[in-house]
Design an enzyme around this catalytic site. Structure first.
Site, PDB file in Angstrom:
ATOM      1  CD  GLU A  27       8.686 -17.356   1.097  1.00  0.00           C
ATOM      2  OE1 GLU A  27       9.472 -16.421   1.004  1.00  0.00           O
ATOM      3  OE2 GLU A  27       7.461 -17.222   1.019  1.00  0.00           O
ATOM      4  CG  ASN A  28       6.297 -19.754   3.855  1.00  0.00           C
ATOM      5  OD1 ASN A  28       6.010 -20.035   2.701  1.00  0.00           O
ATOM      6  ND2 ASN A  28       6.267 -18.512   4.307  1.00  0.00           N
ATOM      7  CG  ASN A  64       7.021 -13.401   0.088  1.00  0.00           C
ATOM      8  OD1 ASN A  64       7.071 -14.541  -0.383  1.00  0.00           O
ATOM      9  ND2 ASN A  64       6.102 -13.042   0.957  1.00  0.00           N
ATOM     10  CG  HIS A  65       7.908 -14.667   4.155  1.00  0.00           C
ATOM     11  ND1 HIS A  65       7.533 -13.434   4.655  1.00  0.00           N
ATOM     12  CD2 HIS A  65       6.756 -15.275   3.780  1.00  0.00           C
ATOM     13  CE1 HIS A  65       6.214 -13.318   4.579  1.00  0.00           C
ATOM     14  NE2 HIS A  65       5.720 -14.416   4.046  1.00  0.00           N
ATOM     15  CG  HIS A 109       3.919 -16.249  -2.818  1.00  0.00           C
ATOM     16  ND1 HIS A 109       4.428 -15.913  -1.574  1.00  0.00           N
ATOM     17  CD2 HIS A 109       2.957 -15.317  -3.090  1.00  0.00           C
ATOM     18  CE1 HIS A 109       3.804 -14.806  -1.135  1.00  0.00           C
ATOM     19  NE2 HIS A 109       2.909 -14.443  -2.029  1.00  0.00           N
TER      20      HIS A 109
HETATM   21 FE   FE2 Z   1       6.042 -16.473  -0.279  1.00  0.00          FE
END
Ligand code: FE2
Length: 257
Positions: free
Chosen positions: A41-42, A68-69, A175
């Site tokens: 996600e990053n 979350n991203h 995360h």
């Molecule tokens: Fe995250």
């Protein structure tokens, strides 16, 4: 028969992605890995593009999990429905595109992979991850079940580990980008690690240039986040699973520099 799963912590930016591409295949070979899950996600800093997802897949991932991203790069939204190897948190509300879990058929075994997001300090209007997991486990059987719990609080992740002990093969957290030293097999046989860590620049704050992070904490304007160049690490864990029981026998943390 042993089934060996490799889980890789959040890949941050182009530096992290290049490091993953350089090292993942050789680690898979060295550790006799059968199945690999990478948190992506990053890859763009915040979010990932379809091109970056394809690069992570080509580097050797069987499944890419998010957090979350997930929608940090909006071009991924349609792609999520087309690419069965990418999972976003299953406890996002029903209107989110994509899927949160799937069962992957690997010929002699089936592997269910689930991605969930925590609710402590992460305000995503997400459904309860514990009861969401109960519902998913009832839906379809599989030889192995793996969970990436993308969450901030160590307590929420540990509680989930005990809640699922004996019901899933392995669970790990992502995360925070900082690995924890608590890898273990729970009493009823679930392999566990609170956080895998990250894949990206060593001299960084969670993968971002330290000066930018410091500026944020000083109350200034950090500018658009940049990933530093320089030496990298690839952090994660190997879970040795037993195909007779569907549970875990050993967990080993990895930190590949
Ligand atoms: Fe995250």
């Amino acid at each position: 028969m042993e089934f060996r799963v490799l889980a890789i912590g959040d890949v941050v930016g182009e530096t992290g992605l290049a490091h993953l591409e350089r090292h993942l295949r050789s680690v898979q070979k060295l550790k006799s890995i059968d199945f690999t899950v990478v948190n992506g996600e990053n890859a763009s800093g915040v979010g990932l593009t379809p091109e970056q997802a394809e690069r992570i897949y080509d580097a050797g991932a069987d499944v890419i999990t998010l957090g979350n991203h997930t929608f940090g790069r909006m071009q991924i939204a349609d792609f999520l429905d087309d690419a069965p190897y990418i999972l976003r948190p299953a406890n996002f509300t029903g209107r989110a595109p994509g899927r949160g879990w799937a069962v992957y058929d690997r010929g002699n075994v089936t592997v269910r992979v689930v991605n969930l997001i925590g609710r402590c300090d992460l305000n995503f209007n997400a459904e309860n991850p514990f009861t969401t997991m109960d519902r998913i486990l009832e839906r379809q059987q599989a030889d192995f079940t793996l969970l990436d719990f993308h969450a901030e609080a160590t307590s929420e992740k540990l509680a989930m580990g005990y809640y699922l002990d004996g019901r899933v093969s392995a669970m790990w957290g992502t995360h925070t980008h900082v690995p924890t030293a608590d890898e273990r097999v729970f009493p009823k046989g679930t392999g566990y690690l609170t956080d895998l860590g990250m894949t990206g620049a060593i001299e960084s704050v969670l993968g971002i240039r330290p000066e930018q992070s410091i500026e944020t904490f000083l109350g200034g304007l950090p500018g658009r986040y940049q990933t530093p160049k320089g030496p990298c690490k690839m952090q994660g864990a190997v879970f040795a699973l037993n195909s007779d029981t569907g549970l875990c026998e050993a967990v080993e943390r990895l930190d590949i520099r």
